[in-house]
Design an enzyme around this catalytic site. Structure first.
Site, PDB file in Angstrom:
ATOM      1  N   SER A  29       1.135  -1.178  -0.116  1.00 27.12           N
ATOM      2  CA  SER A  29       0.001   0.412   0.176  1.00 27.12           C
ATOM      3  C   SER A  29       1.211   0.895   0.611  1.00 27.12           C
ATOM      4  O   SER A  29       0.229   2.556  -0.143  1.00 27.12           O
ATOM      5  CB  SER A  29      -1.014  -0.124   1.516  1.00 27.12           C
ATOM      6  N   LYS A  68      -0.144   3.933  -2.450  1.00 25.49           N
ATOM      7  CA  LYS A  68      -1.238   4.730  -2.681  1.00 25.49           C
ATOM      8  C   LYS A  68      -0.342   6.241  -3.076  1.00 25.49           C
ATOM      9  O   LYS A  68      -1.057   7.122  -2.768  1.00 25.49           O
ATOM     10  CB  LYS A  68      -2.281   4.564  -1.565  1.00 25.49           C
ATOM     11  N   SER A  94      -6.014   2.887   4.530  1.00 28.21           N
ATOM     12  CA  SER A  94      -5.716   2.814   2.736  1.00 28.21           C
ATOM     13  C   SER A  94      -6.709   2.021   1.909  1.00 28.21           C
ATOM     14  O   SER A  94      -6.044   0.629   1.683  1.00 28.21           O
ATOM     15  CB  SER A  94      -4.893   1.633   4.211  1.00 28.21           C
ATOM     16  N   LYS A 138       3.155   6.719   4.918  1.00 26.26           N
ATOM     17  CA  LYS A 138       2.806   5.415   4.157  1.00 26.26           C
ATOM     18  C   LYS A 138       2.404   4.340   4.534  1.00 26.26           C
ATOM     19  O   LYS A 138       3.645   3.651   4.548  1.00 26.26           O
ATOM     20  CB  LYS A 138       1.944   5.648   2.992  1.00 26.26           C
TER      21      LYS A 138
END
Length: 219
Positions: free
Chosen positions: A39, A42, A97, A213
């Protein structure tokens, strides 16, 4: 340093520390190695959404495809027909997320996941991230979806040049409000998964964590 007896799956295959003031790499472990970003993908999706979406308060409708995510994947819980603002989707992307939010943004910008992935690769290359290749906006595992620590550093640096991105990653939580397919109001609270923010980890002395993140897959 962690002794072999205490080593867990959380030990990084690659890592880097970059001193922006001196333009030095002060720590490097496999920073050019091919790794699966999960993730952290992202980061690039958010960077592109901020670049290509002029009005963050504009609303979009969640498609059947975007809402159709595996039960065990990270999602915002969006349903087909929901009407959500770009801004709310961005918070869902970076805090919760949400794999579903990533697809809504991709479809809004490029019409489809596939077209957005092509644009991701163009944008990454333009930032100098030449060791990366993306096939989706959320980081779900695929052997053709990869990056490196150094490439991720380049993409993150480009993203934090936008103050709106810094606002996203530095929020401890976000109160999401949007409308479902029947026109009813929906409210949700999304918490930041950064362990420094939620108290599971303590930053080293002298270090201030602005945000970031997280991303996890078995791959």
């Amino acid at each position: 340093w962690i002794g072999t007896e205490a080593t867990t799956s959380q030990v990084a295959s690659g890592a880097g520390v970059f001193n922006l003031a001196t333009k030095e790499v002060t720590y490097a472990k496999n920073i050019f190695a091919k790794l699966y970003p999960a993730s952290t993908t992202k980061i690039l999706t958010a960077y592109m959404a901020l670049k290509y979406c002029d009005d963050l308060d504009a609303t979009v409708t969640v498609s059947e495809h975007a809402a159709d995510q595996a039960a065990d994947s990270s999602v915002c819980g969006l349903n087909a027909g929901d009407t959500v603002s770009i801004r709310t989707l961005l918070y869902g992307l970076m805090l919760r997320s949400g794999n579903d939010a990533a697809i809504v943004l991709a479809e809004q910008i490029s019409g489809s996941e596939e077209a957005f992935a092509e644009l991701m690769n163009q944008e990454a290359l333009a930032l100098g991230a030449s060791q990366s290749h993306f096939v989706n906006p959320n980081g779900l595992p695929d052997e053709n979806h990869y990056t490196s620590v150094y490439d991720l550093y380049l993409m993150f640096q480009a993203a934090i040049a936008d103050e709106r991105f810094v606002e996203l990653i530095s929020a401890k939580s976000y109160e999401a409000s949007y409308t479902d397919a029947q026109g009813a109001a929906v409210t949700k609270t999304w918490e930041n998964t950064n362990q420094y923010f939620v108290g599971y980890a303590t930053a080293p002395e002298g270090v201030t964590v602005i945000g970031g993140k997280t991303g996890t897959t078995k791959a």
